[in-house]
Design an enzyme around this catalytic site. Structure first.
Site, short mmCIF file in Angstrom:
data_model
loop_
_atom_site.label_atom_id
_atom_site.label_comp_id
_atom_site.label_asym_id
_atom_site.label_seq_id
_atom_site.Cartn_x
_atom_site.Cartn_y
_atom_site.Cartn_z
N LEU A 116 -4.83 9.68 -8.31
CA LEU A 116 -3.89 8.90 -9.11
C LEU A 116 -4.04 7.40 -8.90
CD1 LEU A 116 -0.49 10.87 -8.89
CD2 LEU A 116 -1.88 10.48 -10.93
N GLY A 117 -4.26 7.00 -7.67
CA GLY A 117 -4.35 5.57 -7.40
C GLY A 117 -4.64 5.29 -5.94
N GLY A 119 -3.64 2.65 -2.81
CA GLY A 119 -2.72 1.65 -2.33
C GLY A 119 -3.34 0.84 -1.21
N GLY A 120 -2.55 -0.09 -0.66
CA GLY A 120 -3.06 -0.93 0.41
C GLY A 120 -3.42 -0.15 1.65
N PHE A 121 -2.72 0.97 1.90
CA PHE A 121 -2.95 1.71 3.12
C PHE A 121 -3.03 3.22 2.88
CE2 PHE A 121 -1.15 -2.31 4.33
CZ PHE A 121 -1.97 -2.70 5.38
N GLY A 122 -3.36 3.64 1.67
CA GLY A 122 -3.49 5.06 1.42
C GLY A 122 -3.90 5.35 0.00
N LYS A 139 0.31 11.72 -1.03
CA LYS A 139 -0.16 10.44 -0.49
C LYS A 139 -0.79 10.66 0.88
CE LYS A 139 1.55 5.73 0.47
NZ LYS A 139 2.74 4.85 0.40
N ASP A 247 9.37 -4.23 -2.20
CA ASP A 247 8.16 -4.48 -3.00
C ASP A 247 8.35 -4.00 -4.43
OD1 ASP A 247 5.58 -5.42 -3.40
OD2 ASP A 247 4.64 -3.53 -2.81
#
Length: 373
Positions: A116-117, A119-122, A139, A247
């Site tokens: 799906l995408g 992230g900064g840390f996963g 995640k 955020d």
């Protein structure tokens, strides 16, 4: 620590939100725990230097920020965690205490599908729960990137992943999926090298970035009003539970599209924390949504920062642009607001984007603003 990375001012001035696909970085926040100190006379040269940084340089900055975040956040939550655990949450944690298990146990319960995408840390994948085919988002976070906080359970102090704790607090128990503003955490698994979070995945849905993009790059005022009212209500809900998201941005909001009216849901509490009284001296959000007081004084409050981020997000949804494209713009420039917007909408935007945090309205007063009524 260097200021958070931003694109050159001309980039955001010439590209609309719908054209910023290449800049899109879901969930990737600039995690810096020290304020950026940027003298006015050095601003132009500093912007040029930042625009030439290599990708490897950015990654090293994020890693450095992550280390500071883990240290500072753990110390803060060790002081305040006891005041935030309700009896119901403590009982839930006792049944959901993270334990090492095999990957086979996770795979026996869930089927993981496509990506799906990032992230900064996963990384996040979609899938489903095998017993009832419930859609889920999965995640994966490397264990060395997981922020833990001490929690007292059964009279013993145990280290618990902070994001897991926040999700259980705001998303309700695993059986309550679909009932809260935040998505519900269904399960979490601590393996040898990673932490796996399994969350509900509303279907059909898309994140707000894609929703705005499919609407032509910006929303009509009446569409934005519907979503903003929901978002203000959602933030009041999670703040009422003692949690700050930290955020708020397009990529961290899902829009459920299966009914006549779109419904917003909050995701990704990786930059979240417990609400603090007074000012915070740490900020872990995304650069384009950073409030001016952080740059000016190195401190901020969760409540006024949330209102600022709502203003940035609303401005982007209505215009297709970020209101500010540099640190200096955030500090000193006034947002250019389209004259075709209603007076109530213009007033709402200006109040959220007030440079002085004391001049910004509270979330409760925003809900009573004439534009949202």
């Amino acid at each position: 620590m260097p200021p958070p990375h931003r694109g050159c001012e001309s980039v955001l001035q010439t590209k609309s939100l719908s054209a910023l696909t290449s800049r899109r970085d879901p969930g990737r926040a600039v995690r810096h725990s020290e304020p950026s100190k940027l003298p006015v006379q050095e601003a132009g040269a500093e912007r040029k230097r930042r625009s030439k940084r290599k990708a490897s340089r950015k990654c090293s900055q994020e890693e450095e920020g992550a280390k500071k975040k883990r240290s500072g956040e753990a110390q803060h939550n060790q002081r305040c965690i006891g005041t935030h655990l309700t009896r119901d949450l403590e009982n839930l944690l006792q049944t959901k205490t993270s334990k090492t298990c095999s990957k086979a146990e996770f795979k026996a319960k869930y089927e993981e599908l496509g990506h799906l995408g990032e992230g900064g840390f996963g990384a996040v994948y979609h899938g489903y729960r095998k017993e009832d085919f419930l859609p889920v988002a999965i995640k994966h976070i490397a264990l060395d990137q997981v922020i833990c906080t001490p929690v007292c359970l059964n009279g013993q102090i145990v280290q618990f992943p902070l994001e897991v704790l926040l999700l259980y607090k705001v998303g309700g128990e695993p059986g309550s999926h679909g009932q809260n503003a935040a998505v519900t955490l269904l399960d979490h698994y601590e393996l040898d090298q990673e932490l796996i979070l399994v969350m509900e995945r509303p279907a059909p849905c898309m994140d707000l970035f894609d929703y705005v993009k499919e609407s032509g790059g910006s929303l009509q005022e009446h569409e934005a009003k519907i979503l903003l009212r929901q978002l203000v209500e959602a933030m009041l809900e999670i703040h009422g539970k003692g949690v700050s998201h930290g955020d708020i941005k397009f990529e961290n909001l899902l829009v459920e599209t299966g009914s006549r009216a779109p419904r917003l849901r909050l995701i990704d509490f990786g930059c979240g924390s417990f609400l603090e009284e007074g000012l915070c001296t740490r900020f872990f959000g995304t650069a384009d949504y950073t409030p001016p007081e952080w740059y000016a004084r190195g401190c901020h409050s969760a409540a006024t920062t949330t209102v600022w981020q709502l203003g940035v997000l609303l401005y982007g949804a209505l215009t297709g642009y970020f209101p500010f494209s540099s640190t200096m713009g955030t500090l000193f420039k006034r947002p250019v607001i389209k004259g075709e917007l209603s007076q109530y909408c213009q007033n709402f935007l200006r109040s959220c984007l007030a440079k002085n945090p004391k001049s910004r309205p509270t979330l409760a007063s925003l809900l009573l603003h004439p534009w949202l009524r």
